[in-house]
Design a protein around this motif. Structure first.
Motif, PDB file in Angstrom:
ATOM      1  N   ARG A  11       3.196  27.270  57.413  1.00 42.94           N
ATOM      2  CA  ARG A  11       2.822  28.100  56.265  1.00 42.94           C
ATOM      3  C   ARG A  11       1.737  29.114  56.622  1.00 42.94           C
ATOM      4  N   GLY A  12       0.971  28.827  57.645  1.00 48.57           N
ATOM      5  CA  GLY A  12      -0.075  29.736  58.097  1.00 48.57           C
ATOM      6  C   GLY A  12       0.422  30.697  59.162  1.00 48.57           C
ATOM      7  N   SER A  13       1.715  30.935  59.209  1.00 44.03           N
ATOM      8  CA  SER A  13       2.353  31.873  60.153  1.00 44.03           C
ATOM      9  C   SER A  13       2.437  31.348  61.580  1.00 44.03           C
ATOM     10  N   GLY A  14       2.241  30.056  61.762  1.00 47.81           N
ATOM     11  CA  GLY A  14       2.399  29.477  63.087  1.00 47.81           C
ATOM     12  C   GLY A  14       3.848  29.077  63.317  1.00 47.81           C
ATOM     13  N   SER A  15       4.142  28.679  64.532  1.00 44.97           N
ATOM     14  CA  SER A  15       5.463  28.205  64.911  1.00 44.97           C
ATOM     15  C   SER A  15       5.311  26.865  65.622  1.00 44.97           C
ATOM     16  N   ALA A  16       6.351  26.063  65.540  1.00 46.73           N
ATOM     17  CA  ALA A  16       6.332  24.771  66.229  1.00 46.73           C
ATOM     18  C   ALA A  16       7.732  24.460  66.737  1.00 46.73           C
ATOM     19  N   ILE A  17       7.791  23.970  67.950  1.00 43.32           N
ATOM     20  CA  ILE A  17       9.036  23.472  68.530  1.00 43.32           C
ATOM     21  C   ILE A  17       8.795  22.001  68.814  1.00 43.32           C
ATOM     22  N   CYS A  18       9.619  21.157  68.202  1.00 48.27           N
ATOM     23  CA  CYS A  18       9.437  19.708  68.317  1.00 48.27           C
ATOM     24  C   CYS A  18      10.698  19.072  68.880  1.00 48.27           C
ATOM     25  N   ALA A  19      10.546  18.275  69.906  1.00 50.62           N
ATOM     26  CA  ALA A  19      11.636  17.471  70.437  1.00 50.62           C
ATOM     27  C   ALA A  19      11.363  16.036  70.017  1.00 50.62           C
ATOM     28  N   THR A  20      12.267  15.461  69.227  1.00 45.91           N
ATOM     29  CA  THR A  20      12.027  14.111  68.727  1.00 45.91           C
ATOM     30  C   THR A  20      13.334  13.391  68.464  1.00 45.91           C
ATOM     31  N   HIS A  21      13.305  12.085  68.617  1.00 42.59           N
ATOM     32  CA  HIS A  21      14.451  11.243  68.273  1.00 42.59           C
ATOM     33  C   HIS A  21      14.293  10.665  66.870  1.00 42.59           C
ATOM     34  N   GLN A  22      13.116  10.820  66.308  1.00 37.73           N
ATOM     35  CA  GLN A  22      12.840  10.302  64.975  1.00 37.73           C
ATOM     36  C   GLN A  22      12.933  11.439  63.961  1.00 37.73           C
ATOM     37  N   GLY A  23      13.206  11.088  62.722  1.00 39.12           N
ATOM     38  CA  GLY A  23      13.262  12.096  61.676  1.00 39.12           C
ATOM     39  C   GLY A  23      11.891  12.709  61.440  1.00 39.12           C
ATOM     40  N   LEU A  24      11.823  14.006  61.512  1.00 37.48           N
ATOM     41  CA  LEU A  24      10.576  14.730  61.282  1.00 37.48           C
ATOM     42  C   LEU A  24      10.813  15.603  60.068  1.00 37.48           C
ATOM     43  N   HIS A  25      10.304  15.171  58.938  1.00 33.66           N
ATOM     44  CA  HIS A  25      10.602  15.830  57.673  1.00 33.66           C
ATOM     45  C   HIS A  25       9.476  16.796  57.310  1.00 33.66           C
ATOM     46  N   VAL A  26       9.699  18.064  57.659  1.00 35.50           N
ATOM     47  CA  VAL A  26       8.726  19.110  57.376  1.00 35.50           C
ATOM     48  C   VAL A  26       9.394  20.101  56.436  1.00 35.50           C
ATOM     49  N   GLN A  27       8.828  20.241  55.265  1.00 38.36           N
ATOM     50  CA  GLN A  27       9.402  21.136  54.264  1.00 38.36           C
ATOM     51  C   GLN A  27       9.436  22.562  54.792  1.00 38.36           C
ATOM     52  N   GLY A  28      10.594  23.197  54.655  1.00 37.28           N
ATOM     53  CA  GLY A  28      10.759  24.589  55.058  1.00 37.28           C
ATOM     54  C   GLY A  28      11.082  24.776  56.526  1.00 37.28           C
ATOM     55  N   ALA A  29      11.144  23.692  57.286  1.00 34.33           N
ATOM     56  CA  ALA A  29      11.440  23.807  58.715  1.00 34.33           C
ATOM     57  C   ALA A  29      12.948  23.821  58.945  1.00 34.33           C
ATOM     58  N   ARG A  30      13.352  24.493  59.996  1.00 39.00           N
ATOM     59  CA  ARG A  30      14.758  24.482  60.395  1.00 39.00           C
ATOM     60  C   ARG A  30      14.940  23.412  61.449  1.00 39.00           C
ATOM     61  N   SER A  31      16.081  22.771  61.413  1.00 35.17           N
ATOM     62  CA  SER A  31      16.354  21.697  62.345  1.00 35.17           C
ATOM     63  C   SER A  31      17.606  22.017  63.146  1.00 35.17           C
ATOM     64  N   LEU A  32      17.527  21.790  64.430  1.00 34.97           N
ATOM     65  CA  LEU A  32      18.686  21.927  65.308  1.00 34.97           C
ATOM     66  C   LEU A  32      18.919  20.558  65.919  1.00 34.97           C
ATOM     67  N   GLN A  33      20.026  19.960  65.560  1.00 37.97           N
ATOM     68  CA  GLN A  33      20.333  18.634  66.091  1.00 37.97           C
ATOM     69  C   GLN A  33      21.442  18.765  67.097  1.00 37.97           C
ATOM     70  N   ARG A  34      21.267  18.131  68.223  1.00 35.06           N
ATOM     71  CA  ARG A  34      22.253  18.186  69.279  1.00 35.06           C
ATOM     72  C   ARG A  34      22.691  16.770  69.629  1.00 35.06           C
ATOM     73  N   GLY A  35      23.981  16.565  69.699  1.00 31.63           N
ATOM     74  CA  GLY A  35      24.494  15.254  70.061  1.00 31.63           C
ATOM     75  C   GLY A  35      24.271  14.978  71.526  1.00 31.63           C
ATOM     76  N   VAL A  36      24.153  13.713  71.838  1.00 35.60           N
ATOM     77  CA  VAL A  36      23.903  13.345  73.247  1.00 35.60           C
ATOM     78  C   VAL A  36      25.159  12.835  73.856  1.00 35.60           C
TER      79      VAL A  36
END
Length: 103
Positions: free
Chosen positions: A78-103
């Motif tokens: 919300r403060g104009s920052g960006s974040a790239i997160c690699a995770t196997h757990q659900g990361l529920h951030v309002q307004g974030a886009r999610s890219l899920q890739r199958g393994v």
């Protein structure tokens, strides 16, 4: 608070924000994995970097810590920052886009 840059007031505020008030003089190696994660979050917040790169940011955190991570990421976005997160757990951030890739 070795590794944290900023004035003592801002460091104290950030440590309080991440649930580590009172730990300013504790050596990180003497902390639990979850406490070390929270110190890492404090470093992100106080560092004021526009891009956060997070690898498994929820590991070793209890439910409250995981919620804190989502809140901090949301505030950063919300403060104009960006974040790239690699995770196997659900990361529920309002307004974030999610890219899920199958393994």
């Amino acid at each position: 608070y070795q590794g944290l840059c900023g004035n003592s007031d801002s460091i104290g505020e950030v440590l309080h924000r991440v649930g580590m008030a009172g730990y300013a003089r504790v050596v990180c190696q003497n902390m639990s994995a979850g406490q070390q994660r929270r110190i890492g979050l404090a470093r992100l917040v106080i560092g004021q970097c526009s891009l956060w790169l997070l690898d498994e940011p929820l590991t070793a955190l209890d439910a409250a810590g995981q919620e804190l991570v989502a809140d901090l990421i949301g505030e950063h976005l919300r403060g104009s920052g960006s974040a790239i997160c690699a995770t196997h757990q659900g990361l529920h951030v309002q307004g974030a886009r999610s890219l899920q890739r199958g393994v």
